[in-house]
Write an enzyme that holds these catalytic residues in place. Sequence first.
Site, PDB file in Angstrom:
ATOM      1  N   GLU A 225     -34.547 -33.503  10.758  1.00  0.00           N
ATOM      2  CA  GLU A 225     -34.550 -34.664  11.654  1.00  0.00           C
ATOM      3  C   GLU A 225     -34.635 -35.993  10.888  1.00  0.00           C
ATOM      4  OE1 GLU A 225     -37.466 -33.904  14.707  1.00  0.00           O
ATOM      5  OE2 GLU A 225     -36.246 -32.289  15.552  1.00  0.00           O
ATOM      6  N   GLU A 328     -32.715 -25.559  15.267  1.00  0.00           N
ATOM      7  CA  GLU A 328     -34.051 -25.626  15.881  1.00  0.00           C
ATOM      8  C   GLU A 328     -33.970 -25.993  17.350  1.00  0.00           C
ATOM      9  OE1 GLU A 328     -37.103 -28.043  13.942  1.00  0.00           O
ATOM     10  OE2 GLU A 328     -37.917 -28.482  15.918  1.00  0.00           O
TER      11      GLU A 328
END
Length: 477
Positions: A225, A328
């Site tokens: 991220e 994810e």
Amino acid sequence: MKNSLPLLILGLATVFGFAQPPAQPSAVTVFTTAEKTDSRLTRTDTKAFQPSVQPLETEICIFVNPDKTFQTFLGVGGAITDASSDVFARLPAAKQQELLAAYYDREKGIGYTLARTTIHSSDFSRESYNYVKEGDKELKTFSIDHDKQHRIPLLQQAIRAAGGKLTLLASPWSPPAFMKDNHSMLRDGKLLPDYYASWALYFAKFIKAYEAENIPVWGISIQNEPMATQRWESCIFTAEEERDFLKQHLGPTLAREGLGARKIVVWDHNRDLLNQRAEVIYQDPEAAKYVWGAGFHWYEPWSGGKPMFENVRALYEAYPDKKLLFTEGCVEKFDAGRFQDWTNAEQYATSMINDFNNGTVGWIDWNILLDEKGGPNHAGNFCFAPVHANTATGELIYTPAYYYIGHFSKFIRPNAKRIGSVTSRSQLSCTSFRNDDGSIVTVALNQSDTPVKYRLIVGTKSAELSIPARAMQTAVY
């Protein structure tokens, strides 16, 4: 003799294995998981295929075209984090074996073949830590001793339970604090240019250390991220910064260290900015040569929108030589009263069907196991997992999401090819794959509150099937 020549040629072709007419399915076996029933990956039906006729406009159908093939399937799996391994270590031995079989044994469980783990700590760790002492730019103190307590033993057992192989992706949440401009592994901050070379070498040392523990590392992502400022471990990389770190440091370092065969995954964040990130990196030949593909998550609806599956398809079509991997996803806002919430499972199924239909080769869930509070998590970011453990009683809690994921992972195997399949009504969504052994798997989702009768049409054959309300169904034929 003249009239029999085509038959002779066909016979020889069949004997020698070329120009064979396509096989037609004879029967279909159906496995179902449905709300308000006892069906949990339960074999619920076997039907014979019959000659198909033109479907009526009033019928609901799933059409499968085995002649149209798309991406090659890598697998399905989940992340083995510090949290998962800590909870696993607290289970009674019999429950540990149950969990391993439930996830990694194809016959007794759902046959996971992929895994993800973190490079040092993430939010799903009991504390924030890394593998070197403060200020050690040369990484002389590098050690994975922390992971040897719980995480490495669980990974080793998972590999054995999976038959000796798991395709493992490793991802960092943040470089060590001294390498960043905010002097913290938490919040945001950026990697200081003076530490680009050290951080690249850190990846190589991690891979070698894990492989010394008989845990092969298939690949790495550059940063989890990279555009998110979190309370927990995070680090910001613009597209240009990720590109330059890759081509000037990480790629060359892995090659120099004899690790050039390891896959490198870029982005590893949501679908919203997936295309922009990939464009910047893929259009630079010196960066793109190191890249296997792009990873993505499902958290983009935080702004109130819908999952941006169209972005996945756009990237698949624009760069067919690069891969797409879901790395994810989890259901957030943990609430112990929602362990059996069916909408959680439907979120998984919707994402998996759409991601696969838009070119994704593999799908990795977040934590394989969490405790009854949705942790442990040092940042208080508690979430759901497909399986939870009640650490007071030692019992395992299987959520509907576990079974819904299993409708894919148990039946679609690595190296399968996605094939053409569509539905004629919006009540159903589906995806189909053909395994190496020739078996075809069609996975269907019914999110409506009523059962649906449908025809499964494959070439010139069809079978009459029915899927319950709020159900997943896998047809194998």
